[in-house]
Design a protein around this motif. Sequence first.
Motif, PDB file in Angstrom:
ATOM      1  N   THR A   1      86.565 -11.552  75.193  1.00 42.54           N
ATOM      2  CA  THR A   1      86.659 -12.619  76.666  1.00 42.54           C
ATOM      3  C   THR A   1      87.629 -12.114  77.738  1.00 42.54           C
ATOM      4  OG1 THR A   1      85.885 -14.507  75.234  1.00 42.54           O
ATOM      5  CG2 THR A   1      86.891 -15.063  77.167  1.00 42.54           C
ATOM      6  N   GLY A   2      87.160 -12.151  78.866  1.00 42.43           N
ATOM      7  CA  GLY A   2      87.920 -11.638  79.898  1.00 42.43           C
ATOM      8  C   GLY A   2      88.062 -10.401  80.226  1.00 42.43           C
ATOM      9  N   GLN A   3      87.275  -9.643  79.576  1.00 40.64           N
ATOM     10  CA  GLN A   3      87.046  -7.888  79.913  1.00 40.64           C
ATOM     11  C   GLN A   3      86.041  -7.665  80.807  1.00 40.64           C
ATOM     12  OE1 GLN A   3      89.806  -6.151  78.353  1.00 40.64           O
ATOM     13  NE2 GLN A   3      90.624  -8.029  77.888  1.00 40.64           N
ATOM     14  N   GLY A   4      85.203  -8.703  81.332  1.00 44.35           N
ATOM     15  CA  GLY A   4      84.168  -8.340  82.395  1.00 44.35           C
ATOM     16  C   GLY A   4      83.033  -7.634  81.778  1.00 44.35           C
ATOM     17  N   ILE A   5      82.817  -8.017  80.642  1.00 46.45           N
ATOM     18  CA  ILE A   5      81.525  -7.558  79.948  1.00 46.45           C
ATOM     19  C   ILE A   5      80.220  -8.291  80.534  1.00 46.45           C
ATOM     20  CG2 ILE A   5      80.222  -7.405  77.650  1.00 46.45           C
ATOM     21  CD1 ILE A   5      82.781  -7.305  76.316  1.00 46.45           C
ATOM     22  N   GLY A   6      80.471  -9.602  80.523  1.00 51.51           N
ATOM     23  CA  GLY A   6      79.299 -10.345  81.489  1.00 51.51           C
ATOM     24  C   GLY A   6      78.737  -9.807  82.819  1.00 51.51           C
ATOM     25  N   ARG A   7      79.864  -9.652  83.612  1.00 53.74           N
ATOM     26  CA  ARG A   7      79.858  -9.014  84.855  1.00 53.74           C
ATOM     27  C   ARG A   7      79.058  -7.940  84.752  1.00 53.74           C
ATOM     28  NH1 ARG A   7      82.503  -5.200  86.740  1.00 53.74           N
ATOM     29  NH2 ARG A   7      84.386  -5.572  85.382  1.00 53.74           N
ATOM     30  N   VAL A   8      79.419  -6.820  83.814  1.00 48.39           N
ATOM     31  CA  VAL A   8      78.906  -5.638  83.897  1.00 48.39           C
ATOM     32  C   VAL A   8      77.428  -5.535  83.332  1.00 48.39           C
ATOM     33  CG1 VAL A   8      78.740  -3.525  82.498  1.00 48.39           C
ATOM     34  CG2 VAL A   8      80.690  -4.148  83.189  1.00 48.39           C
ATOM     35  N   LEU A   9      77.099  -6.644  82.562  1.00 53.49           N
ATOM     36  CA  LEU A   9      75.684  -6.953  82.140  1.00 53.49           C
ATOM     37  C   LEU A   9      74.903  -7.510  83.362  1.00 53.49           C
ATOM     38  CD1 LEU A   9      75.870  -7.900  78.437  1.00 53.49           C
ATOM     39  CD2 LEU A   9      74.729  -5.875  79.150  1.00 53.49           C
ATOM     40  N   LEU A  10      75.516  -8.506  84.173  1.00 51.72           N
ATOM     41  CA  LEU A  10      74.880  -8.841  85.370  1.00 51.72           C
ATOM     42  C   LEU A  10      74.803  -8.120  86.315  1.00 51.72           C
ATOM     43  CD1 LEU A  10      76.515 -12.707  85.163  1.00 51.72           C
ATOM     44  CD2 LEU A  10      73.990 -11.920  84.811  1.00 51.72           C
ATOM     45  N   ASP A  11      75.691  -7.206  86.586  1.00 49.66           N
ATOM     46  CA  ASP A  11      75.533  -6.075  87.740  1.00 49.66           C
ATOM     47  C   ASP A  11      74.208  -5.222  87.354  1.00 49.66           C
ATOM     48  OD1 ASP A  11      77.638  -6.775  89.216  1.00 49.66           O
ATOM     49  OD2 ASP A  11      78.944  -5.293  88.218  1.00 49.66           O
ATOM     50  N   HIS A  12      74.056  -4.900  85.978  1.00 47.25           N
ATOM     51  CA  HIS A  12      72.913  -4.151  85.566  1.00 47.25           C
ATOM     52  C   HIS A  12      71.803  -4.967  85.891  1.00 47.25           C
ATOM     53  CE1 HIS A  12      70.805  -0.797  83.243  1.00 47.25           C
ATOM     54  NE2 HIS A  12      70.280  -1.970  82.893  1.00 47.25           N
ATOM     55  N   ALA A  13      71.634  -6.029  85.703  1.00 43.57           N
ATOM     56  CA  ALA A  13      70.460  -6.816  86.065  1.00 43.57           C
ATOM     57  C   ALA A  13      70.075  -6.827  87.463  1.00 43.57           C
ATOM     58  CB  ALA A  13      70.616  -8.381  85.481  1.00 43.57           C
ATOM     59  N   ARG A  14      71.206  -7.058  88.235  1.00 40.80           N
ATOM     60  CA  ARG A  14      71.094  -7.026  89.797  1.00 40.80           C
ATOM     61  C   ARG A  14      70.468  -5.520  90.058  1.00 40.80           C
ATOM     62  NH1 ARG A  14      75.530 -10.917  89.933  1.00 40.80           N
ATOM     63  NH2 ARG A  14      76.868  -9.433  89.228  1.00 40.80           N
ATOM     64  N   ASP A  15      71.219  -4.430  89.562  1.00 43.21           N
ATOM     65  CA  ASP A  15      70.570  -3.028  89.865  1.00 43.21           C
ATOM     66  C   ASP A  15      69.113  -2.930  89.392  1.00 43.21           C
ATOM     67  OD1 ASP A  15      73.104  -2.449  90.581  1.00 43.21           O
ATOM     68  OD2 ASP A  15      73.560  -1.296  88.769  1.00 43.21           O
ATOM     69  N   LEU A  16      68.752  -3.371  88.407  1.00 41.83           N
ATOM     70  CA  LEU A  16      67.237  -3.318  87.849  1.00 41.83           C
ATOM     71  C   LEU A  16      66.333  -4.119  88.977  1.00 41.83           C
ATOM     72  CD1 LEU A  16      67.732  -4.054  84.173  1.00 41.83           C
ATOM     73  CD2 LEU A  16      66.989  -1.865  85.194  1.00 41.83           C
ATOM     74  N   ALA A  17      66.925  -5.354  89.093  1.00 38.97           N
ATOM     75  CA  ALA A  17      66.144  -5.870  90.564  1.00 38.97           C
ATOM     76  C   ALA A  17      65.923  -5.154  91.609  1.00 38.97           C
ATOM     77  CB  ALA A  17      66.777  -7.261  90.825  1.00 38.97           C
ATOM     78  N   ARG A  18      67.044  -4.575  92.076  1.00 44.86           N
ATOM     79  CA  ARG A  18      67.033  -3.608  93.247  1.00 44.86           C
ATOM     80  C   ARG A  18      65.974  -2.418  93.070  1.00 44.86           C
ATOM     81  NH1 ARG A  18      72.602  -4.606  92.996  1.00 44.86           N
ATOM     82  NH2 ARG A  18      73.450  -6.206  94.870  1.00 44.86           N
ATOM     83  N   GLN A  19      66.220  -1.925  91.807  1.00 43.30           N
ATOM     84  CA  GLN A  19      65.013  -0.920  91.354  1.00 43.30           C
ATOM     85  C   GLN A  19      63.753  -1.035  91.672  1.00 43.30           C
ATOM     86  OE1 GLN A  19      66.550   0.723  87.897  1.00 43.30           O
ATOM     87  NE2 GLN A  19      68.651   1.312  88.689  1.00 43.30           N
ATOM     88  N   ALA A  20      63.436  -2.533  91.206  1.00 46.11           N
ATOM     89  CA  ALA A  20      62.036  -2.893  91.332  1.00 46.11           C
ATOM     90  C   ALA A  20      61.652  -3.452  92.474  1.00 46.11           C
ATOM     91  CB  ALA A  20      61.985  -3.916  90.070  1.00 46.11           C
TER      92      ALA A  20
END
Length: 172
Positions: A102-121
Amino acid sequence: MEIIVRPGGPDDVQAVLALLDGATEWLVAQGRTDQWGTQPHSTSPWRVGQISGYAADGSLWIAEYDGRPVGALAIGDAKPPVPPAEEPELFVRLLVTDRALTGQGIGRVLLDHARDLARQAGVQVVRLDCFAGNDGALIRYYESQGFTRDVAFSVQRENAPDWPGQVLVQRL
């Protein structure tokens, strides 16, 4: 801490279930049993089938640190009771991280990945839903990640209080 995100597959199902089991244990230890109850996800045929489906259809992504899974993300279509989107979207169907990190930014990294996937699409909207009960901490987490509240909903359950949910949205 360098976290990489890679596509998930059938070999990752048990690791994702372990992450979910760990998150449930963490919630139970805090007295927060309203979200997912107290039983391990790995013993639920429905949950095993859900995660296996994500792994089979290519919608599962795994966050790794030092070669081991520390988080999971699944994307796909919104399902009832979440209302359908009014425009093309990327919908986050699952986000879970290793509670020991907890607190290491894993959720943020995964949400950033989701945002990147959205942009790519070519999609301008990312939505998700989450548990809205207890003190609203989960909603506040997603708000800290740039999401805003959209529609609240409730899931009726047999022999248990209704499950309060919240749809959150982020425009890219």
